[in-house]
Design a protein around this motif. Structure first.
Motif, mmCIF file in Angstrom:
data_model
loop_
_atom_site.group_PDB
_atom_site.id
_atom_site.type_symbol
_atom_site.label_atom_id
_atom_site.label_comp_id
_atom_site.label_asym_id
_atom_site.label_seq_id
_atom_site.Cartn_x
_atom_site.Cartn_y
_atom_site.Cartn_z
ATOM 1 N N ALA A 42 -43.338 21.137 23.498
ATOM 2 C CA ALA A 42 -43.169 21.511 24.915
ATOM 3 C C ALA A 42 -44.500 21.925 25.531
ATOM 4 C CB ALA A 42 -42.152 22.641 25.039
ATOM 5 N N VAL A 43 -45.321 22.617 24.767
ATOM 6 C CA VAL A 43 -46.646 23.035 25.256
ATOM 7 C C VAL A 43 -47.513 21.796 25.492
ATOM 8 C CG1 VAL A 43 -48.728 24.330 24.679
ATOM 9 C CG2 VAL A 43 -46.470 25.267 24.088
ATOM 10 N N GLN A 44 -47.465 20.842 24.562
ATOM 11 C CA GLN A 44 -48.236 19.616 24.713
ATOM 12 C C GLN A 44 -47.787 18.825 25.937
ATOM 13 O OE1 GLN A 44 -47.279 18.069 20.839
ATOM 14 N NE2 GLN A 44 -49.242 18.716 19.963
ATOM 15 N N GLU A 45 -46.488 18.803 26.184
ATOM 16 C CA GLU A 45 -45.963 18.091 27.354
ATOM 17 C C GLU A 45 -46.443 18.745 28.648
ATOM 18 O OE1 GLU A 45 -41.788 18.292 26.550
ATOM 19 O OE2 GLU A 45 -41.795 16.480 25.327
ATOM 20 N N ALA A 46 -46.432 20.071 28.690
ATOM 21 C CA ALA A 46 -46.905 20.772 29.887
ATOM 22 C C ALA A 46 -48.396 20.534 30.097
ATOM 23 C CB ALA A 46 -46.614 22.265 29.772
ATOM 24 N N TYR A 47 -49.137 20.510 29.008
ATOM 25 C CA TYR A 47 -50.581 20.258 29.062
ATOM 26 C C TYR A 47 -50.863 18.867 29.633
ATOM 27 C CZ TYR A 47 -55.353 19.520 27.321
ATOM 28 O OH TYR A 47 -56.687 19.239 27.211
ATOM 29 N N ALA A 48 -50.176 17.865 29.089
ATOM 30 C CA ALA A 48 -50.373 16.492 29.558
ATOM 31 C C ALA A 48 -49.909 16.335 31.002
ATOM 32 C CB ALA A 48 -49.619 15.521 28.647
ATOM 33 N N GLY A 49 -48.768 16.921 31.324
ATOM 34 C CA GLY A 49 -48.234 16.817 32.678
ATOM 35 C C GLY A 49 -49.089 17.519 33.715
ATOM 36 N N ARG A 50 -49.671 18.654 33.323
ATOM 37 C CA ARG A 50 -50.577 19.372 34.240
ATOM 38 C C ARG A 50 -51.713 18.458 34.662
ATOM 39 N NH1 ARG A 50 -53.837 24.016 31.535
ATOM 40 N NH2 ARG A 50 -54.862 22.179 30.676
ATOM 41 N N ASP A 51 -52.310 17.766 33.688
ATOM 42 C CA ASP A 51 -53.425 16.876 34.011
ATOM 43 C C ASP A 51 -52.957 15.632 34.771
ATOM 44 O OD1 ASP A 51 -55.131 18.667 32.872
ATOM 45 O OD2 ASP A 51 -55.509 17.491 31.062
ATOM 46 N N TYR A 52 -51.810 15.073 34.370
ATOM 47 C CA TYR A 52 -51.308 13.873 35.041
ATOM 48 C C TYR A 52 -51.066 14.130 36.519
ATOM 49 C CZ TYR A 52 -48.530 9.889 36.371
ATOM 50 O OH TYR A 52 -48.073 8.775 37.019
ATOM 51 N N TYR A 53 -50.449 15.274 36.841
ATOM 52 C CA TYR A 53 -50.136 15.606 38.232
ATOM 53 C C TYR A 53 -51.279 16.335 38.932
ATOM 54 C CZ TYR A 53 -45.306 14.134 37.598
ATOM 55 O OH TYR A 53 -44.168 13.390 37.369
ATOM 56 N N ASP A 54 -52.402 16.492 38.239
ATOM 57 C CA ASP A 54 -53.603 17.132 38.800
ATOM 58 C C ASP A 54 -53.276 18.530 39.342
ATOM 59 O OD1 ASP A 54 -56.329 17.219 39.335
ATOM 60 O OD2 ASP A 54 -56.068 16.436 41.368
ATOM 61 N N VAL A 101 -52.367 28.103 44.470
ATOM 62 C CA VAL A 101 -52.446 27.640 43.081
ATOM 63 C C VAL A 101 -51.300 26.676 42.826
ATOM 64 C CG1 VAL A 101 -52.414 28.346 40.653
ATOM 65 C CG2 VAL A 101 -53.511 29.818 42.366
ATOM 66 N N THR A 102 -51.618 25.500 42.275
ATOM 67 C CA THR A 102 -50.595 24.499 42.005
ATOM 68 C C THR A 102 -50.157 24.564 40.547
ATOM 69 O OG1 THR A 102 -52.305 22.833 41.602
ATOM 70 C CG2 THR A 102 -51.371 22.951 43.831
ATOM 71 N N TYR A 103 -48.855 24.341 40.326
ATOM 72 C CA TYR A 103 -48.244 24.472 39.005
ATOM 73 C C TYR A 103 -47.497 23.200 38.611
ATOM 74 C CZ TYR A 103 -48.898 29.531 39.457
ATOM 75 O OH TYR A 103 -49.443 30.791 39.600
ATOM 76 N N ALA A 104 -47.553 22.902 37.307
ATOM 77 C CA ALA A 104 -46.734 21.870 36.680
ATOM 78 C C ALA A 104 -45.923 22.584 35.603
ATOM 79 C CB ALA A 104 -47.613 20.792 36.060
ATOM 80 N N ARG A 132 -38.413 13.424 38.828
ATOM 81 C CA ARG A 132 -37.337 12.543 38.361
ATOM 82 C C ARG A 132 -37.122 12.745 36.861
ATOM 83 N NH1 ARG A 132 -40.904 7.012 38.412
ATOM 84 N NH2 ARG A 132 -42.641 8.035 37.476
ATOM 85 N N GLY A 133 -35.948 12.436 36.397
ATOM 86 C CA GLY A 133 -35.556 12.710 35.009
ATOM 87 C C GLY A 133 -36.381 12.019 33.951
ATOM 88 N N SER A 134 -36.585 10.715 34.073
ATOM 89 C CA SER A 134 -37.356 10.013 33.051
ATOM 90 C C SER A 134 -38.707 9.626 33.630
ATOM 91 C CB SER A 134 -36.603 8.777 32.572
ATOM 92 O OG SER A 134 -36.402 7.902 33.655
ATOM 93 N N GLY A 135 -39.684 9.535 32.757
ATOM 94 C CA GLY A 135 -41.023 9.179 33.215
ATOM 95 C C GLY A 135 -41.694 10.266 34.016
ATOM 96 N N ASP A 136 -41.341 11.534 33.719
ATOM 97 C CA ASP A 136 -41.925 12.644 34.477
ATOM 98 C C ASP A 136 -43.216 13.159 33.850
ATOM 99 O OD1 ASP A 136 -41.043 14.100 32.272
ATOM 100 O OD2 ASP A 136 -39.409 15.081 33.346
ATOM 101 N N TYR A 137 -43.673 12.507 32.776
ATOM 102 C CA TYR A 137 -44.926 12.862 32.115
ATOM 103 C C TYR A 137 -44.957 14.304 31.640
ATOM 104 C CZ TYR A 137 -46.317 8.345 33.804
ATOM 105 O OH TYR A 137 -46.354 6.991 34.053
ATOM 106 N N GLY A 138 -43.814 14.805 31.181
ATOM 107 C CA GLY A 138 -43.760 16.131 30.591
ATOM 108 C C GLY A 138 -43.661 17.267 31.581
#
Length: 154
Positions: free
Chosen positions: A101-113, A84-87, A68-74
């Protein structure tokens, strides 16, 4: 009896036609490449996310989902390939993509496991972004990478 002058003239015409056909295909390919680049740059952010999702699907990724557009945790796209799973964070920018952008991908990777985090962009990355991505183990898929993926589709 064989008229050599007529035969030589016909061979010349055939060679000219072959050259013109080759020239048309060469020019058409260059025009397509140019237009693809312009298409990337003209898309709105959300359209670019769906474009990236489609591109991943075309390259063997499964369970591709645009978040979803907002609240997607990066993270804009979730996907899986060969177990292999990707965020993926998608950035349709007018200039170089930075560390955020790198920080957002890093945080989002962990948030979405997810196993792998990545940033896809229509541009290129700043040197600090490249350094951060190496440290945080985030994949960077820049304009050149996206264009090579697009060429493989043809």
């Amino acid at each position: 009896m064989l008229d050599w002058k007529l035969l030589a003239g016909a061979a010349g015409i055939v060679a000219a036609v072959v050259f013109v056909i080759w020239l048309i295909f060469f020019c058409a390919r260059r025009i397509r490449e140019h237009l693809k680049g312009r298409e990337l740059d003209a898309m709105e952010g959300h359209d670019f996310e769906y474009f990236c999702a489609d591109l991943l699907e075309d390259h063997g990724f499964k369970s591709v989902e645009v978040t979803r557009g907002s609240g997607d945790y990066g993270v804009d796209v979730l996907a899986e390939k060969e177990g292999v799973t990707y965020a993926v964070q998608c950035k349709r920018y007018d200039g170089p993509v930075g560390v955020k952008a790198v920080q957002e991908a890093y945080a989002g990777r962990d948030y979405y496991d997810r196993m792998v985090g990545a940033v896809m962009t229509n541009q290129y990355f700043t040197e600090p972004a490249v350094k951060a991505a190496k440290k945080l183990k985030i994949l960077l898929w820049d304009r050149g990478y996206l264009e090579s993926m697009m060429e493989e589709e043809e």
